[in-house]
Scaffold this motif. Structure first.
Motif, PDB file in Angstrom:
ATOM      1  N   SER A  80     -47.564 -49.373 -26.007  1.00 22.45           N
ATOM      2  CA  SER A  80     -48.763 -48.629 -26.402  1.00 22.45           C
ATOM      3  C   SER A  80     -48.346 -47.309 -27.029  1.00 22.45           C
ATOM      4  CB  SER A  80     -49.670 -48.382 -25.192  1.00 22.45           C
ATOM      5  OG  SER A  80     -49.006 -47.581 -24.235  1.00 22.45           O
ATOM      6  N   ILE A  81     -49.278 -46.679 -27.684  1.00 22.51           N
ATOM      7  CA  ILE A  81     -49.009 -45.376 -28.300  1.00 22.51           C
ATOM      8  C   ILE A  81     -48.682 -44.346 -27.227  1.00 22.51           C
ATOM      9  CG2 ILE A  81     -50.042 -43.511 -29.645  1.00 22.51           C
ATOM     10  CD1 ILE A  81     -51.576 -45.582 -31.206  1.00 22.51           C
ATOM     11  N   ALA A  82     -49.356 -44.434 -26.094  1.00 23.21           N
ATOM     12  CA  ALA A  82     -49.110 -43.461 -25.024  1.00 23.21           C
ATOM     13  C   ALA A  82     -47.675 -43.540 -24.531  1.00 23.21           C
ATOM     14  CB  ALA A  82     -50.090 -43.707 -23.876  1.00 23.21           C
ATOM     15  N   SER A  83     -47.141 -44.753 -24.390  1.00 19.62           N
ATOM     16  CA  SER A  83     -45.764 -44.888 -23.927  1.00 19.62           C
ATOM     17  C   SER A  83     -44.774 -44.384 -24.968  1.00 19.62           C
ATOM     18  CB  SER A  83     -45.480 -46.346 -23.584  1.00 19.62           C
ATOM     19  OG  SER A  83     -45.585 -47.168 -24.737  1.00 19.62           O
ATOM     20  N   ILE A  84     -45.121 -44.524 -26.251  1.00 24.64           N
ATOM     21  CA  ILE A  84     -44.219 -44.049 -27.303  1.00 24.64           C
ATOM     22  C   ILE A  84     -44.205 -42.520 -27.352  1.00 24.64           C
ATOM     23  CG2 ILE A  84     -43.803 -44.055 -29.795  1.00 24.64           C
ATOM     24  CD1 ILE A  84     -45.027 -46.820 -29.911  1.00 24.64           C
ATOM     25  N   GLN A  85     -45.362 -41.914 -27.201  1.00 23.42           N
ATOM     26  CA  GLN A  85     -45.481 -40.459 -27.327  1.00 23.42           C
ATOM     27  C   GLN A  85     -45.219 -39.713 -26.024  1.00 23.42           C
ATOM     28  OE1 GLN A  85     -49.427 -40.115 -29.010  1.00 23.42           O
ATOM     29  NE2 GLN A  85     -48.621 -39.998 -31.091  1.00 23.42           N
ATOM     30  N   ASP A  86     -44.663 -40.368 -25.056  1.00 21.11           N
ATOM     31  CA  ASP A  86     -44.290 -39.698 -23.814  1.00 21.11           C
ATOM     32  C   ASP A  86     -43.270 -38.599 -24.131  1.00 21.11           C
ATOM     33  OD1 ASP A  86     -43.579 -38.893 -21.326  1.00 21.11           O
ATOM     34  OD2 ASP A  86     -43.053 -40.875 -20.569  1.00 21.11           O
ATOM     35  N   PRO A  87     -43.524 -37.358 -23.756  1.00 23.30           N
ATOM     36  CA  PRO A  87     -42.579 -36.263 -24.074  1.00 23.30           C
ATOM     37  C   PRO A  87     -41.166 -36.497 -23.557  1.00 23.30           C
ATOM     38  CG  PRO A  87     -44.673 -35.383 -23.297  1.00 23.30           C
ATOM     39  CD  PRO A  87     -44.739 -36.860 -23.074  1.00 23.30           C
ATOM     40  N   ALA A  88     -41.037 -37.287 -22.510  1.00 29.06           N
ATOM     41  CA  ALA A  88     -39.703 -37.564 -21.988  1.00 29.06           C
ATOM     42  C   ALA A  88     -38.921 -38.502 -22.899  1.00 29.06           C
ATOM     43  CB  ALA A  88     -39.804 -38.164 -20.581  1.00 29.06           C
ATOM     44  N   ASN A  89     -39.605 -39.184 -23.831  1.00 28.05           N
ATOM     45  CA  ASN A  89     -38.947 -40.166 -24.683  1.00 28.05           C
ATOM     46  C   ASN A  89     -38.990 -39.804 -26.162  1.00 28.05           C
ATOM     47  OD1 ASN A  89     -38.393 -41.846 -22.458  1.00 28.05           O
ATOM     48  ND2 ASN A  89     -40.449 -42.752 -22.577  1.00 28.05           N
ATOM     49  N   LEU A  90     -39.751 -38.811 -26.552  1.00 32.44           N
ATOM     50  CA  LEU A  90     -39.877 -38.430 -27.957  1.00 32.44           C
ATOM     51  C   LEU A  90     -39.549 -36.943 -28.095  1.00 32.44           C
ATOM     52  CD1 LEU A  90     -40.744 -39.081 -30.882  1.00 32.44           C
ATOM     53  CD2 LEU A  90     -43.093 -38.552 -30.202  1.00 32.44           C
ATOM     54  N   TYR A  91     -38.624 -36.661 -28.998  1.00 37.57           N
ATOM     55  CA  TYR A  91     -38.208 -35.278 -29.191  1.00 37.57           C
ATOM     56  C   TYR A  91     -38.081 -35.007 -30.683  1.00 37.57           C
ATOM     57  CZ  TYR A  91     -35.234 -31.122 -29.335  1.00 37.57           C
ATOM     58  OH  TYR A  91     -34.716 -29.885 -29.609  1.00 37.57           O
ATOM     59  N   THR A  92     -38.678 -33.911 -31.112  1.00 40.03           N
ATOM     60  CA  THR A  92     -38.582 -33.489 -32.508  1.00 40.03           C
ATOM     61  C   THR A  92     -37.515 -32.409 -32.620  1.00 40.03           C
ATOM     62  OG1 THR A  92     -40.931 -33.956 -32.817  1.00 40.03           O
ATOM     63  CG2 THR A  92     -39.853 -32.585 -34.463  1.00 40.03           C
ATOM     64  N   LEU A  93     -36.617 -32.564 -33.604  1.00 43.63           N
ATOM     65  CA  LEU A  93     -35.493 -31.644 -33.753  1.00 43.63           C
ATOM     66  C   LEU A  93     -35.985 -30.241 -34.072  1.00 43.63           C
ATOM     67  CD1 LEU A  93     -32.975 -33.798 -35.824  1.00 43.63           C
ATOM     68  CD2 LEU A  93     -33.085 -33.491 -33.356  1.00 43.63           C
TER      69      LEU A  93
ATOM     70  N   CYS B  93     -26.471 -44.025 -28.163  1.00 39.89           N
ATOM     71  CA  CYS B  93     -25.958 -44.900 -27.107  1.00 39.89           C
ATOM     72  C   CYS B  93     -26.593 -44.498 -25.791  1.00 39.89           C
ATOM     73  CB  CYS B  93     -24.437 -44.834 -27.024  1.00 39.89           C
ATOM     74  SG  CYS B  93     -23.811 -43.316 -26.278  1.00 39.89           S
ATOM     75  N   LEU B  94     -26.364 -45.323 -24.805  1.00 40.74           N
ATOM     76  CA  LEU B  94     -26.859 -45.094 -23.459  1.00 40.74           C
ATOM     77  C   LEU B  94     -25.648 -44.899 -22.561  1.00 40.74           C
ATOM     78  CD1 LEU B  94     -29.745 -45.089 -22.138  1.00 40.74           C
ATOM     79  CD2 LEU B  94     -29.172 -47.366 -21.278  1.00 40.74           C
ATOM     80  N   THR B  95     -25.580 -43.788 -21.888  1.00 41.11           N
ATOM     81  CA  THR B  95     -24.431 -43.503 -21.029  1.00 41.11           C
ATOM     82  C   THR B  95     -24.517 -44.307 -19.747  1.00 41.11           C
ATOM     83  OG1 THR B  95     -25.514 -41.662 -19.899  1.00 41.11           O
ATOM     84  CG2 THR B  95     -24.378 -41.183 -21.971  1.00 41.11           C
ATOM     85  N   ASN B  96     -23.422 -44.272 -19.012  1.00 40.35           N
ATOM     86  CA  ASN B  96     -23.396 -44.977 -17.734  1.00 40.35           C
ATOM     87  C   ASN B  96     -24.362 -44.367 -16.735  1.00 40.35           C
ATOM     88  OD1 ASN B  96     -21.391 -46.700 -18.695  1.00 40.35           O
ATOM     89  ND2 ASN B  96     -19.749 -45.304 -18.080  1.00 40.35           N
ATOM     90  N   GLU B  97     -24.734 -43.093 -16.933  1.00 43.61           N
ATOM     91  CA  GLU B  97     -25.705 -42.453 -16.054  1.00 43.61           C
ATOM     92  C   GLU B  97     -27.137 -42.691 -16.505  1.00 43.61           C
ATOM     93  OE1 GLU B  97     -23.139 -40.889 -17.406  1.00 43.61           O
ATOM     94  OE2 GLU B  97     -21.815 -40.813 -15.645  1.00 43.61           O
ATOM     95  N   GLY B  98     -27.340 -43.428 -17.573  1.00 47.85           N
ATOM     96  CA  GLY B  98     -28.684 -43.726 -18.049  1.00 47.85           C
ATOM     97  C   GLY B  98     -29.228 -42.721 -19.018  1.00 47.85           C
ATOM     98  N   GLU B  99     -28.406 -41.743 -19.447  1.00 50.60           N
ATOM     99  CA  GLU B  99     -28.871 -40.754 -20.413  1.00 50.60           C
ATOM    100  C   GLU B  99     -28.812 -41.333 -21.817  1.00 50.60           C
ATOM    101  OE1 GLU B  99     -27.285 -36.742 -18.125  1.00 50.60           O
ATOM    102  OE2 GLU B  99     -26.037 -37.716 -19.634  1.00 50.60           O
ATOM    103  N   ALA B 100     -29.767 -40.943 -22.655  1.00 45.06           N
ATOM    104  CA  ALA B 100     -29.794 -41.377 -24.043  1.00 45.06           C
ATOM    105  C   ALA B 100     -29.202 -40.278 -24.909  1.00 45.06           C
ATOM    106  CB  ALA B 100     -31.224 -41.691 -24.476  1.00 45.06           C
ATOM    107  N   LEU B 101     -28.116 -40.614 -25.640  1.00 45.31           N
ATOM    108  CA  LEU B 101     -27.451 -39.655 -26.515  1.00 45.31           C
ATOM    109  C   LEU B 101     -27.666 -40.061 -27.964  1.00 45.31           C
ATOM    110  CD1 LEU B 101     -24.047 -39.033 -24.707  1.00 45.31           C
ATOM    111  CD2 LEU B 101     -26.080 -37.590 -24.693  1.00 45.31           C
ATOM    112  N   PHE B 102     -27.992 -39.087 -28.797  1.00 49.54           N
ATOM    113  CA  PHE B 102     -28.196 -39.307 -30.225  1.00 49.54           C
ATOM    114  C   PHE B 102     -27.233 -38.387 -30.972  1.00 49.54           C
ATOM    115  CE2 PHE B 102     -32.089 -40.241 -28.040  1.00 49.54           C
ATOM    116  CZ  PHE B 102     -32.567 -41.392 -28.640  1.00 49.54           C
TER     117      PHE B 102
ATOM    118  N   ALA C 267     -31.975 -39.268 -18.002  1.00 48.01           N
ATOM    119  CA  ALA C 267     -32.284 -40.637 -17.565  1.00 48.01           C
ATOM    120  C   ALA C 267     -33.773 -40.768 -17.254  1.00 48.01           C
ATOM    121  CB  ALA C 267     -31.440 -41.003 -16.351  1.00 48.01           C
ATOM    122  N   ILE C 268     -34.255 -41.956 -17.309  1.00 49.93           N
ATOM    123  CA  ILE C 268     -35.678 -42.235 -17.099  1.00 49.93           C
ATOM    124  C   ILE C 268     -36.082 -41.806 -15.693  1.00 49.93           C
ATOM    125  CG2 ILE C 268     -37.407 -44.073 -17.024  1.00 49.93           C
ATOM    126  CD1 ILE C 268     -35.590 -45.648 -18.930  1.00 49.93           C
ATOM    127  N   GLY C 269     -37.174 -41.044 -15.639  1.00 47.60           N
ATOM    128  CA  GLY C 269     -37.701 -40.616 -14.354  1.00 47.60           C
ATOM    129  C   GLY C 269     -37.101 -39.343 -13.807  1.00 47.60           C
TER     130      GLY C 269
END
Length: 1430
Positions: free
Chosen positions: A158-171, A187-196, A212-214
């Motif tokens: 859903s749009i709400a899940s996409i626009q979650d501030p924890a998952n969407l970041y503007t540079l 990539c996704l680290t072993n600790e669950g962090e998302a690196l760009f 990481a999520i949560g």
């Protein structure tokens, strides 16, 4: 199984299959806003991108992610995500995300954890993390619904899940932080962090980290760059031409990321040819190595400008060692560099694995595995796909050929038909391309076709309508010549086809490639379609890519076939076939296939092609005949043993297996575990399409192989001695090879044609009709149908077959062969080819297996099956009878019964030789030919009966009777069929003849019963009576009687026929009994006036019949309780009691003899009731049971029908009291009403009043009294005056005065009874006057009024005086003292009595004196009047 071992088993030849499954996707479109406008779009140009992802356990047999994968496309601000599976249909699996205000970088990465699937998306100004549930946490793969549907991981996005501030970041692009992003990775680290990691043109790297999520959604952004000194040093060492303007020399061209332990590394290939590795933990560059150091010959590329370097990563067999594949794009060369990233002694190093030179074409994309590099290129407008192992040697994938811009027209076909077939039925265009072409065509019309959720049938109709409108527009509505119309039609369709072709070229443009390293399935992603690269077998490799087919592989293959010396001959054959492919023209190919479609012989057709290659085409191409002849002759001279080599190829091509058990699998032999493992394998729509398309492609390639091989054999025969071929070899070639090759050409052409046939959505009425047909044939359709399948898209017949019993057979065979036994399987390279090969064997025409035709009949695909059988009929020697039988079914369902009849007759010749006919249709083990024939024809007859063709049923039955033996148990059944359908057609004589010819008494009686019933119901009584019924007379009577007694009289009447039947034969007594029974039942079971009228007629007919019989025999037996024949109770209404329970039929019979006079009495009651109904105003007068005589009289009296009532009373010897009392009552009412009682004249006129001497001025009351007086006078008898008493009693009870005529009449007839009635009703004055008058009459005053004859005297007779009644009267009068009139009357009476007594005393004395004197004188005394008292 290790990846290396899996890849070593990879087929060396691949072929492309276009997958148009996105046409059936239901897209979910989501739009989000990123950034502050369109500035980013105006400045950044980003290429389209695509790739895919396969789950970690996609090769595990029992995994929820088995054969499941994800692929994506990015274009500008749109990202398409699709999840697909080969084992089940995924619901909600296609998502299209629009990111307004940004541009998506083509570096989307997909990552898998135990709980989630995470997709990381990078744009030029933002990063996005999409989180989805892992399939293992959702519905299990063995829990698919009946239609193999399960939810995709994208189903709940859903749009709400996409626009979650924890998952969407503007540079952060403010101030000095403005960055121009060039490329990126994530990539996704072993600790669950998302690196760009996003590289800039200045050489820095923007690193964004999402927690990481949560964990609170904390986002960090850092910039990694070279130290200033190092940057200056590098810029001084690198030539200025290499730095190129504002872009930094160390700017990354391509980047990837890898997590190892507690650190994550950013690996980039830069413009200066350096490979740099950054540590995200330390935020520093830990490795910087020039790739030129790995190139031996690098002198000429030091100053080369790097613009197209690309880096990809892969993992080793242990999933730990990182392998980097770098594509180096130099001006004069291109190559792939494979290096391994190692850590030794605490230091990170790069180790070269291989250096592979690549074609100098434009690279679109590549992917990397441990042992292979997969690439896709473009060369001009051509797409090229190649792959290689680490040893080098590029192998080209056989890609699908784009449709030709021009369409070849077969003769005698309309342009619309040809173009529709090319556009829709050929499978070459996706629906989006057709829809876009249609939108171009409809620009002049108000209309637009959406390019999502397209329906092929609707789209086809829209295209036809649009073309027709375009043609009309061009003519302007005027008249046109036929030739002119055909020309304009062809031009319009050609323009539309060209538009479709152009859009197809755009849709077919490659964007990316990826490979499932577990299942070894390569997927090529294009602009609007997706294609998979399937493995080819050795035959396809020899034919498609002979230059890539190595001698080593051929030698290995020939050793497997125990033919060690034939590898060179196979290479020679492949080279010659390649020459033939190059020389044969498109027109010859189209003509060859067209003629095959019209059932011409392949060996004759190739002779013309061989001659055209050797002569005609060669001259057109500028090649001399001697040159091409020498070229082919020289190749033929290289043969060691051409016959043996050709036979080896034919043995491989020929799939004929006479053992039915090898092609039919028993599904009941699988245990629960095996059924769970294979239950949904290759069951999705995607897998069905891939299997069917692969089979079609294999059949097409093998058809061309066989065609060219047959051309080669023809050329060998043509060249003969010139090519060094001996006569013995030529003879052997003609005898053994040419016929077999010709048969294979026809076989593969049939399979190829059938693989292109589209399935038809069947109407429910057709399904029900087909089920009735299967039931009539007693063929179970459970395993074949499992419910009629609804086509979710434009499926082919093969896909429909695979979705049913075909797929079940294949999965069972895969389990039984053990290919699913390992925990891990390379499904695409090992299992999928076995599945397709099993499918090919199931549909192979030259096989005892007949499952395909059975299934298609059960699915009502009659037209397609009919066409397939037509292709097989001239040459296929297997299942001849079965095919004819099925073809007959197709003709029947196509409303062509006479063609069907011909097919069924032809199918009867080889019943005992075919499994389908013997064990499935006839279901018998008996092998007696004549018995099988009759049993077979019975089945066919039942089939024709479902379509209501009685004339053809009779023909079939007569044929069966002609071939059957007399002792055959089916002969009586056949006679029944002949009888039944002659009767249905109205051929009564023929039906009667068939009935009498039946030797089975029970069936003959059944036919007789039906014969009688039908003729009775159709009113053919006269005809029915005229038949002789030799030895059947009693049966006819019993049948009619039983039938007559068991059916409802209101709907059927068999009694009339039975009456006519007996009357026609002079049996009047039985005729009378029949009509009496009919009348009796009418009175008991049917209500209403019509029923009574019919009952009266029945009794009248019965009386007439009995009057024709001798009086001694004019009687009948009345059955009181009859038990009907149970066979005749079929269809009859059940009899129930008041509680609704069925009445128990008693078996005991009671008999009563009925004579003629009794029938006359019942007839009288019925006619009387009819007269009552006629004069009654009660609507319920016609209802109720049969009336008794008493009830009838009462009803008649109530309506004034006194004459009829009197007749009934006289007939049944009943009292007239009720009649007289009723008439008396009416007289009183008329008198009291003043002659104004309504309907008085009606009931009076209903009686016989003409003898009453009526006058014009007479009132109804007068006439009624006259009628009463006439009844009294008529029925009064001497000594019996009860009728008067009844009338007087009624009058007195009503309180009405007694008329004078009645008073005078009654007093003269019975004075004493009259006096008693008067006293009883307290008429004391009248009684007193009557007594006085009577005493006066006795005393001599008016004795004639009392009919006394003479007055009382000494010589008169005895006179009775009612002294007891007089005494009661006197007593009553004495007690009444209040009424002076009665007192006076009392005194008068007393005086009169005294006078009477005095006179009586004197007379008595006189008589005594006279008697005494006579005694004294000796004379006898004669007597005199002596008073008597009563």
């Amino acid at each position: 199984m290790a990846a290396t071992e899996r890849e070593e088993g990879m087929m060396s030849c691949l072929s492309e299959l276009l997958l148009f499954n996105s046409d059936a996707f239901e897209w979910k479109d989501l739009t989000i806003n990123i950034g502050d406008g369109q500035s980013a779009l105006q400045d950044v140009q980003v290429p389209d991108g695509a790739s895919g992802f396969t789950y970690r356990h996609s090769d595990h047999v029992d995994s929820a992610t088995r054969n499941r994968f994800i692929y994506w496309r990015s274009s500008k601000d749109t990202l398409e995500l699709i999840e697909d599976s080969l084992d089940g249909n995924l619901c909600g699996n296609a998502v299209r995300i629009h990111m307004q205000g940004s541009v998506i970088l083509p570096t989307v990465t997909v990552h898998e954890t135990h709980a989630n699937v995470i997709i990381l998306v990078t744009t030029v100004n933002s990063v996005l993390r999409l989180v989805f549930p892992h399939p293992s946490r959702m519905q299990r793969v063995d829990q698919y619904a009946s239609d193999c549907t399960i939810s995709s991981i994208f189903a709940d996005i859903s749009i709400a899940s996409i626009q979650d501030p924890a998952n969407l970041y503007t540079l952060d692009q403010t101030g000095s932080h403005h960055h121009e992003i060039h490329t990126s990775s994530s990539c996704l680290t072993n600790e669950g962090e998302a690196l760009f990691a996003m590289t800039t043109r200045k050489g820095s790297i923007i690193l964004v980290k999402l927690t990481a999520i949560g964990l609170g959604g904390i986002v960090s952004q850092r910039e990694l760059s070279q130290p200033l000194g190092m940057s200056r040093l590098l810029s001084g060492l690198v030539p200025s031409v290499f730095r190129g303007g504002q872009d930094s020399t160390d700017a990354a061209l391509s980047v990837c990321m890898h997590s190892l332990g507690q650190d994550t590394f950013i690996i980039s290939v830069c413009k200066d040819h350096f490979l740099r590795i950054w540590s995200c933990k330390n935020q520093e560059c830990i490795v910087s190595s020039s790739l030129l150091d790995f190139i031996p010959d690098k002198s000429d590329i030091h100053d080369a400008v790097a613009t197209g370097h690309i880096i990809k990563k892969a993992y080793g067999s242990d999933n730990k060692h990182l392998i980097l594949g770098v594509y180096l794009d130099f001006p004069d060369r291109c190559q792939f560099m494979l290096v391994q990233f190692l850590q030794q002694n605490g230091k990170y190093q790069l180790k070269k694995l291989a250096s592979l030179y690549s074609p100098k074409d434009t690279l679109v994309d590549f992917c990397l595995s441990e042992q292979h590099v997969w690439t896709v290129w473009t060369s001009g407008a051509e797409t090229i796909a190649k792959y290689t192992d680490l040893k080098g040697g590029w192998k080209t994938v056989s890609l699908s050929v784009n449709p030709t811009p021009e369409v070849l027209f077969p003769p005698f076909l309309e342009s619309r038909e040809v173009y529709l077939q090319e556009i829709f039925d050929s499978g070459r265009f996706c629906l989006q391309s057709i829809a876009r072409a249609l939108n171009i065509c409809q620009r002049s019309i108000d209309g637009h076709i959406t390019e999502t959720n397209l329906n092929p049938n609707v789209l086809r109709k829209d295209v036809i309508a649009a073309i027709e409108n375009e043609i009309k527009h061009r003519f302007g509505g005027g008249e046109m010549d036929q030739n002119e119309y055909c020309e304009i039609q062809q031009q319009t369709w050609s323009n539309f086809y060209t538009c479709c072709h152009q859009y197809h070229e755009v849709a077919n443009k490659p964007v990316g490639i990826f490979v499932d390293i577990n299942t070894q399935m390569p997927v090529l992603i294009k602009k609007n379609v997706v294609s998979v690269l399937r493995p080819c077998d050795i035959l396809e490799e020899v034919y498609l890519n002979p230059e890539q087919c190595s001698m080593v592989k051929l030698e290995e293959f020939t050793q497997m076939q125990d033919e060690h010396t034939l590898s060179q001959d196979l290479i020679t054959i492949s080279k010659i076939l390649k020459l033939i492919q190059q020389r044969i023209s498109c027109q010859d190919i189209a003509s060859f296939e067209h003629n095959l479609f019209h059932q011409e012989q392949a060996d004759i057709l190739v002779e013309q092609i061989a001659d055209s290659i050797l002569v005609g085409i060669s001259e057109q191409q500028g090649i001399s005949q001697s040159e091409i002849t020498n070229e082919i002759s020289q190749a033929i001279l290289n043969f060691v043993d051409p016959i043996k080599a050709i036979l080896l190829i034919l043995n491989m091509l020929d799939l004929t297996d006479e053992n039915l058990e090898n092609s039919m699998m028993d599904e009941n032999g699988l245990d629960a575990t095996d059924q769970m493992l294979c239950g949904n394998l290759f069951k999705s729509d995607t897998a069905l399409y891939l299997q069917a398309a692969t089979l079609g492609r294999i059949a097409e390639n093998r058809l061309h192989f066989c065609r060219d091989l047959l051309i080669l054999q023809c050329m060998i025969q043509r060249l003969g001695m010139q090519a060094g071929i001996s006569l013995d070899t030529l003879e052997k070639l003609q005898r053994e090879c040419v016929p077999r090759t010709s048969m294979l050409v026809h076989s593969y052409f049939a399979v190829w044609s059938f693989s292109r046939a589209k399935a038809t959505q069947v109407h429910s009425n057709t399904v029900e009709s087909n089920q009735r047909q299967m039931a009539a044939l007693e063929i179970s359709t459970t395993q074949h149908t499992a419910g009629q399948r609804v086509l979710s898209r434009c499926q082919t017949i093969l896909e429909l077959f695979l979705s049913g019993v075909g797929g079940q057979q294949i999965r069972t065979k895969l389990v039984q062969t053990g290919c699913l036994s390992p925990a891990k399987c390379t499904f695409w390279t090992s299992v999928f080819p076995l599945a397709v090969n099993s499918l090919l064997r199931l549909v192979w025409p030259n096989s005892p297996n007949f499952l395909l035709a059975e299934y298609l009949v059960a699915q009502c695909q009659f037209h397609q099956l009919q066409e397939y059988l037509r292709l097989l009929s001239p040459w296929c020697k297997w299942n001849v009878s079965s095919r004819k039988f099925i073809q007959g079914q197709c003709y029947l369902n196509s409303a062509e019964p006479y063609k069907a009849l011909d097919c069924f007759q032809q199918a009867a010749h080889r019943i005992a030789d075919e499994n389908f006919m013997l064990h499935k249709l006839l279901m018998t083990e008996q092998m007696d030919g004549q018995h099988l024939d009759t049993l077979y024809y019975l089945k066919v007859i039942r089939l024709f009966e479902q379509f209501c063709y009685p004339d053809l049923v009779i023909m079939l039955a007569n044929i069966a009777l002609s071939v059957g033996e007399e002792d055959d148990t089916n002969i009586p059944i056949l006679w029944c069929k002949v009888f039944k359908h002659h009767l249905e057609l109205g051929n009564n004589e023929q039906a009667y003849a068939a009935m009498t010819a039946n030797t089975d008494p029970e069936r003959r009686n059944d036919c007789l019963r039906q014969f009688v019933v039908v003729l009775c119901e159709t009113g053919q009584i006269k005809q029915l009576c005229k038949f002789p019924y030799i030895d059947l007379h009693d049966e006819v009577v019993n049948i009619i009687e039983s039938r007559a007694r068991s059916v409802d009289l209101k709907t059927h009447n068999y009694y009339d026929f039975l009456y006519a039947f007996h009357t026609f034969r002079g049996n009047y007594r039985k005729a009378g009994r029949t009509m009496y029974e009919y009348g009796m039942r009418l009175g008991q079971e049917v209500i209403g006036e019509k029923a009574l009228q019919q009952q009266a007629k029945c009794y009248l007919a019965a009386m007439n019949s009995l009057r024709l019989v001798d009086t001694d025999y004019a009687w009948i037996v009345k059955p009181v309780c009859i038990e009907p024949n149970r066979q005749d109770m079929i269809g009859a209404s059940p009899k129930r009691n008041s509680d609704g329970e069925d009445k128990i039929t008693q078996g005991k019979r009671q008999v009563e003899v009925i004579e003629l006079d009794q029938i006359e009495k019942e007839y009288l009651l019925v006619t009387a009731r009819l007269q009552y109904i006629k004069h009654s105003t009660d609507p319920a007068s016609a209802t109720g049971p049969t009336l008794s005589a008493h009830e009838t009289v009462s009803l008649l009296v109530s309506v004034g029908l006194f004459d009829v009532a009197v007749t009934v009373c006289q007939t049944f010897k009943l009292s007239l009291q009720s009649i007289l009392e009723g008439l008396t009552l009416r007289c009183v009412r008329l008198s009291l009403s003043g002659d104004v009682e309504p309907y008085s004249w009606e009931w009076l006129s209903a009686n016989e009043v003409t003898h009453l001497q009526t006058t014009k001025d007479q009132s109804p009351a007068d006439l009624a009294w006259r009628m009463l007086r006439s009844y009294l006078e008529k029925f009064d008898q001497v000594g019996d005056h009860r009728h008067y008493r009844w009338v007087v009693h009624k009058l007195l009870s009503l309180g009405y005065h007694i008329p004078n005529w009645l008073f005078n009449s009654y007093k003269s007839l019975d004075t004493a009874e009259f006096l008693h009635l008067l006293i009883s009703f307290d008429k004391l004055l009248a009684a007193c006057l009557l007594v006085i008058e009577y005493i006066d009459a006795v005393l001599g005053k008016g004795p004639e009024f009392f009919k006394l004859g003479e007055a009382m005297n000494a010589s008169s007779g005895s006179i009775c005086l009612p002294y007891l009644a007089i005494d009661h009267l006197c007593k009553a009068l004495h007690e009444v003292q209040s009424d002076p009139e009665l007192v006076e009357a009392y005194h008068m009476l007393v005086d009169k009595l005294d006078h009477y007594q005095e006179k009586a005393r004197r007379i008595s004395e006189d008589r005594i004196a006279i008697a005494t004197q006579m005694q004294i004188g000796g004379l006898p005394y004669r007597g005199g009047a002596t008073p008597m008292y009563s």
